[in-house]
Design a protein around this motif. Sequence first.
Motif: not given
Lengths: 741, 165, 418
Positions: B58, B41-46, B56, B35-39
């Motif tokens: 992204c 490298g701060q959130c890990g959704s990807c 990551f 998933k896209f979360g921040c692009g």
Amino acid sequence: MNAPLVTPSRRDFLAGALVVSFSLRSLSSFAAEEQQSPKPPLPGSLKNALMLDAWIRVDADGTVTVFTGKCEIGQGIRTALIQVAAEELEVEARAIHLVTADTVRTANEGFTSGSNSMKDSGAAIRNAAAQVREILIGIAAERIGVAADQLHAQSGAIVGPGNRRIGYGELVAGEVLHAAAQPASRLKTPEALRVIGQSMPRVDIPGKVTGGVSYVQDLRLPNMVHARIVRPPSYEARLQSLDPSAIEKLPGVLKIVRDGSFLGVIAEREFQAITAAHALAAAAKWDSATKLPDEKNIFGFIESLPGQDYIIADKHAPSGAAAQTLEAVYRRPYQLHGSIGPSCAVASFDGDALTVWSHAQGMFPLRKAIAEMLHFAEDKVRCIHMEGAGCYGHNGADDAGADAALLARALPGRPVRVQWTREQEHQWEPYGPAMLSRARASLDASGNIVDWQYDVRSNTHSTRPPGAGQLLAARHLEQPFKPDAPKPIPQPEGGGDRNSIPLYAVPNVRVVHHFVPDMPLRVSAHRSLGAYLNVFSIESFMDELATAANADPVEFRLRHMQESRARKVISTAAERFGWSSTPLPRGRGRGFAFAQYKNLGAYCAVAIEAEVEHESGRVRLGRAVAAVDSGQAVNPDGIANQIQGGVVQSASWTLYESVRFEPTRILSQDWSTYPILRFGNVPESVDVHVIDAPGQPFLGTGEAAQGPAAAAIANAVAHATGMRIRDLPLNAARVKAAIGV
Amino acid sequence: MITLNVNGRSHEIADEPNTPLLYVLRDTLELNGAKFGCGLGQCGSCTVVVDGKSVFSCLTPISILQGRKITTLEGLGSEDAPSPLQRAFIEEQAAQCGYCIPGMIMRAHALLTANRTPTDAQIREHMNPNLCRCGTHMRVLAAIKRAARGMQAADASAPRQEVRP
Amino acid sequence: MLRLVLSIIFIAILAAAALFYATHLTIPEERTQRSFAPDIVKRGGELAALGYCASCHTAENGKPFAGGRPLATPFGTIYGTNITPDPETGIGAWTRAAFNRAMRDGVDRAGRDLYPAFPYDHFTKLTDEDLGALYAFLMTREAVRAQNPRNELAFPYNLRLLLAGWKLLYLDKAPVPIDPTKSAEWNRGAYLVEALSHCGACHTPRDRFGAEIASKRLDGGEAEGWWAPPLNRTSPSPVPWSEESLFNYLRSWDSGHGGAVGPMAPVVAALAAVPEQDVRAIAAYIASTLAKPSESEKRVEDNQTPAIQANSQGAQLYAGVCAACHETGGYVPFTVASLGQHTSIHGPDPRNVIHVIIHGIQPPEGTVGAIMPAFADTLNDAQIAEIVSYLRARFSSGPQWSNIADEVGRVRRRETSP
Ligand code: FES
Ligand code: FES
């Protein structure tokens, strides 16, 4: 951190007295949004759509479709509504197909907000289902020629003497379900329930953990193209000049859409759109008119703004003489919704009609706003809900829907997917408003509260559609739309004054809501609205009073609480936590807090342990225990999940979060400039005890934990350090400043 | 053309070499897991797994993935046949909105591949790069522990099966 | 004649032994309840922050000041000691005199010589008043019972006796001179930098006996496997340091130079809590030591085209991995407009750049600060080396780093020194 002791000025009271009568009338009409009409002829939302087949359809092949105007926003409503329908319809949950908010297919249930979905849609579907069941039994009775009371419904069929079964499909010939709903239904008795009350696994989770299409972000339509928006550097900045020629030539770029200061780019592939958007941002020249107030003095600034005063509680009864009086001021900064997935929408325009797939909380209001913005007839716009990442209120979802609509209109025939960036979500979403409250109360000689005076000052807590001017893009157009004049949300639910009236038994109570229309920062509904600060204030103050009265905080609350369900929740949380007054090791503390959300929703009490590192002021959370009474519990594990999440999210707000800004721009632009809770600092454990209330109405749960968790943490920190901190967040620097060297 | 090995199948990718893996997975290969979360490298959704390690997607251009083993959520299991870790998340009902969960599962997968008996502290530290906004953390931790217990049990029973006649 | 010489030598040895004995007496324990004026304790807390006591005397996730933090030196590993008031494992039984002796002479209460990893060669210059405040602060901390690991030093460095000789050679106890021609702020800064904040401990190179080389004061040194840049005219920073930019850097982050990483990060974290004028004083003094005759000739280089030609692979990797954040002209929070503004790019070796790429940057929990993901698992050693050499070629006029590949390996294995 000892806050200055301030009492509301005389002016506040005089003004309040003057405006109150007018204001309450003038508000009575406002927004179905967080509100339900006072005189319900029909249960729940049935009054919004009178025909049973607006809620439930049975096809000839026996398939059952249930329609709700509410949206799944991660709260598990999809599963709970299926349970309710399965219960009264007597069909297997897995056999039910549920359709959520869609302006063409479902009833208009306004917004999915205020923890009202079970109260509104749950009640509507439960009653509709029961009535459909009875209709089917009636038809079967005629068919077989036996008395209806000899028949019963069972897994999708009507069963009669000699085990004769007729499937629902065979009974629904014609429009039999196109019948008006009745006010009263033959609901199953609490004892007879077999689906309601079960922790049925959520229907959406298997797809979500295996990569199914679960979110609007995952929607892929044939021919779909990708878009990005380029926003101004600040609220008021306007696009001065732009030479797009070089960007138009970039690979994959299909169209650059500019209308006033609204700027977007559409490309064949997603990364092409991103690359083009960067180039576009670099090429765009903006003026910067924005002048935000000084962050350090934001509360002084908010107090300096003109306000409208509403006296929302003013009762007087004989009471003991005041032996001591306490006063305190509490403050809460602007805070982000901060969805983990930035807002996204897909729109498709065929040259005549527009369809928008959105994760906003109200499809009908969104349709109205978009239609107005585009000067379309409402029936030329269809809005279909698809999940996004959790929103916790009004975030960028509606605005992304508007962005997609504008872009799709510019490129007929190609569905356009627009995805906000992290920075855009942080800078442009409407925040939870900064607020402050003043509490003043007296104790008599025996330590009972004899009078209570409370003032809360706040912006509005809803700038949602349907007004086109509520949409970000609409404000940036060449012919901009103006935002609607901000309005307070009236009691009993309230906005800034939500939960500002204490539930405790106090003879003299006066509560004033100072509503501040001007919004220095864009704000709107943020999970639990004003209840977050009001419960934080009231429940912190209750501890301060308990200390002054030399009483145990839990005992002190029970002493002032008559409501039996509230008492049960309080004592359950205290018991399960093992509440006691035995001293803890240095630097450790325990805290307790309680509230009934909106004073009419779920009852929730939280007890938590915290440890404060003296040298740094860092707060570590230990065991947390919550008890909740959500009325008839449809899905106990679903309730536990939301309360658990609420406690952890509130811990993040309470310990760390505050939107940073400077005069020209918002500084909180990503997770490095707006840090939130990470795994390293979540509590040791969060146990939730769900107290079922069979036969009682469903009570909203989604927001019930936010306030109590915040106050419980603050009370635990005060217990651990001996210092009362009344300003949020309780970050390490602030705690250290309070405890000193 | 760049050849990517995703979930055991190799794909010829025409996208520009600097394209972050995230967009190739979602847009070109039509996989929803990352998933896209921040692009940023701060959130890990990807988060996806590359050669056994969580990365990551992204911030990982496909140009550096030639010949490396990429595993996404889809590579673990399916709705009909979920992997033990995915099953643990279902059994613990470890999701609210669920948007962060695919990234959580992939990061946890990398941990459990390297260490089947992580301590609670090790799990918390390992998961720290991934953000959840719904506050599902406690259930994510429970799901990871449940999966670890399951793997340990499987390991324990494995030899016995071998010695059976 | 010979007897005379012998006896002189004998007397000399006796005298030395006597002196050594006299300066190494065990100072008796003191177990009385101590009490201190609150403002003294408060001042002591500020001084402790300015001296970063906690960073060496606190183990990772350990109790503050309870010690146990390993400090790698070329001679072996030394563990930060427990300086909480616990009488058995800490300094609870230390008198004020014992504390002063440790700080000024590097001799603990029991009379054992201390290793100069504990920078008493700086602390010896502290005023008595400041020592008193530090004592008051430490003695009012929570007493933590914590037995720390023994130092792991190779022979002969494990012989503490040698340290007595070391001190004779290197320990200069002269106070920090006052320069009447300079402002009070500057002189305050000089005192903090030289004595309490012991900047030279990392920023001055050491000789093979581990002593700071006086002739190379603040020429740049070593800290736990990182390069500690020069704080004087020899600084390779292309962006001139002003008092303001130093203050911003020391307090949080500076848009011209970026922020502190590695061993410097806890220093900046500590300085966030001290009185502003003390940080301004440090900035004023360091700005003067950094001052160049003509700053104007310095500017940030960007030899993009030649760099791409020289190292197309590194350029490609940079464009794919780094550019998303670092080619946005400073739009992404905590990025500077050009990576060339970071002093590390211009250093004598690539360690700092490699450290950041491999291990990333994580701010303390819940605090605003740069987040950079660790690329250890995304990039292999060769790819990291390519990026590093591209950065050097593109942004620095200095010669290409020679030892990039080995350093990458070393940093990945978290080895501190060659
Ligand atoms: S989207 Fe990759 S880390 Fe947030
Ligand atoms: S479950 Fe919603 S963000 Fe984690």
